[in-house]
Design a protein around this motif. Structure first.
Motif, PDB file in Angstrom:
ATOM      1  N   SER A 162       0.458  -1.179   0.344  1.00 32.04           N
ATOM      2  CA  SER A 162       0.156   0.015  -0.209  1.00 32.04           C
ATOM      3  C   SER A 162       0.592   1.412  -0.503  1.00 32.04           C
ATOM      4  O   SER A 162       1.984   1.350   0.540  1.00 32.04           O
ATOM      5  CB  SER A 162      -1.389   0.508   1.397  1.00 32.04           C
ATOM      6  N   ARG A 200       0.156   3.576   1.854  1.00 31.64           N
ATOM      7  CA  ARG A 200      -0.084   4.178   3.170  1.00 31.64           C
ATOM      8  C   ARG A 200       0.968   3.780   4.166  1.00 31.64           C
ATOM      9  O   ARG A 200       0.465   3.686   5.429  1.00 31.64           O
ATOM     10  CB  ARG A 200      -1.138   4.174   3.272  1.00 31.64           C
ATOM     11  N   GLY A 248      -8.533   1.419   0.545  1.00 37.71           N
ATOM     12  CA  GLY A 248      -8.358   2.209   0.380  1.00 37.71           C
ATOM     13  C   GLY A 248      -8.750   2.714  -0.971  1.00 37.71           C
ATOM     14  O   GLY A 248      -7.860   3.802  -1.817  1.00 37.71           O
ATOM     15  N   GLY A 260     -15.035   4.501   0.055  1.00 35.20           N
ATOM     16  CA  GLY A 260     -15.524   5.737  -0.481  1.00 35.20           C
ATOM     17  C   GLY A 260     -16.055   7.166   0.257  1.00 35.20           C
ATOM     18  O   GLY A 260     -17.068   7.462  -0.216  1.00 35.20           O
ATOM     19  N   ASP A 319     -15.465   3.890   8.601  1.00 32.24           N
ATOM     20  CA  ASP A 319     -14.204   4.233   8.691  1.00 32.24           C
ATOM     21  C   ASP A 319     -13.956   5.045   7.112  1.00 32.24           C
ATOM     22  O   ASP A 319     -14.276   4.627   5.689  1.00 32.24           O
ATOM     23  CB  ASP A 319     -14.051   2.925   8.351  1.00 32.24           C
ATOM     24  N   SER A 352      -9.664   7.762   1.724  1.00 34.74           N
ATOM     25  CA  SER A 352      -9.300   8.605   0.614  1.00 34.74           C
ATOM     26  C   SER A 352     -10.222  10.059   0.559  1.00 34.74           C
ATOM     27  O   SER A 352      -9.444  10.620   0.045  1.00 34.74           O
ATOM     28  CB  SER A 352      -9.069   6.788  -0.525  1.00 34.74           C
TER      29      SER A 352
END
Ligand SMILES: O=C(O)c1ccccc1N[C@@H]1O[C@H](COP(=O)(O)O)[C@@H](O)[C@H]1O
Length: 221
Positions: free
Chosen positions: A33, A35, A139, A163, A182, A185
């Motif tokens: 990832s 991230r 993500g 999303g 949660d 992005s």
């Protein structure tokens, strides 16, 4: 409602987001990832956070040993399993780390996929529903079909992901009443770089939504 902001990579952003009202912060422990953060980075971010914040490591198809090592090295309070982990794997992780909060993410391809969630009801603390993407595990910024989740009422806690943004959270929460949400992005400038203005707006929208709910109840709506 619990609010988890995921994909934290910078200590100052972690602190600022905790101050704005997040109850949980997520750290991506998936090397592929953008991230991804190492145990050392997580430790550095955790040391400045208020003790009340829950800190969740997000893993995908990692071994029990890798997860155990990361939790022990960092002091994370919870683990989110975002890959193809079986109920049995969740059981074994629970035995290994009985104190941590265990979250199983399921990527919902179609309403029929929701049936799979039953296998985890007794194995985890929280079920997290994310959108399915053929190439990426998470993500992705893809949303779920919220309407198709209106009958979803598991016996354990559940979180809505996928999303979510400050612009669509109100509509999502008008349709669904999850125990938590949660976001990753939807509150970023670029992967791993959180946009504090978007996070602030998110909490403003949620506060407005709560007030509206209270007002509606008072007026008997
Ligand atoms: O964020 C990632 O890079 C990631 C990588 C691998 C597994 C999960 C990941 N993130 C999780 O994805 C969901 C939804 O994210 P978004 O809001 O749609 O961007 C969230 O639960 C993250 O924890």
């Amino acid at each position: 409602m619990r609010i988890k902001i995921c994909g934290i990579t910078q200590p100052d952003q972690g602190c600022a987001i905790a101050q704005l009202g997040a109850t949980m912060l997520g750290f991506i422990c998936v090397p592929a990832s953008p991230r991804y953060v190492t145990s050392e980075q997580i430790r550095r971010i955790l040391q400045d956070l208020p003790i009340s914040i829950q800190t969740i490591g997000v893993f995908a198809n990692a071994s029990l040993d890798q997860i155990y090592q990361t939790v022990i090295e960092t002091g994370l309070t919870g683990v989110q399993l975002h890959g193809h982990e079986s109920p049995d794997f969740c059981d074994r992780l629970r035995q290994l780390l009985p104190e941590i909060e265990l979250i199983k993410a399921l990527r919902i391809k179609s309403p029929a996929t929701l049936v799979q969630t039953q296998d985890y009801f007794n194995q985890v603390d929280v079920l997290l529903l994310d959108a399915y993407h053929p190439q990426q595990l998470g993500g992705t910024g893809q949303t779920l079909d919220w309407q198709s989740l209106q009958q979803f009422n598991p016996p354990c806690s559940w979180f809505l992901a996928g999303g979510l943004t400050p612009n669509n959270i109100q509509e999502a929460l008008q349709q669904l009443k999850p125990d938590g949400i949660d976001l990753s992005s939807g509150v970023e400038r670029s992967p791993g770089d959180k946009d504090l203005a978007k996070v602030r707006l998110l909490f403003q929208v949620i506060a407005g939504n709560r007030e509206q709910g209270t007002g509606n109840r008072e007026q008997g709506k």
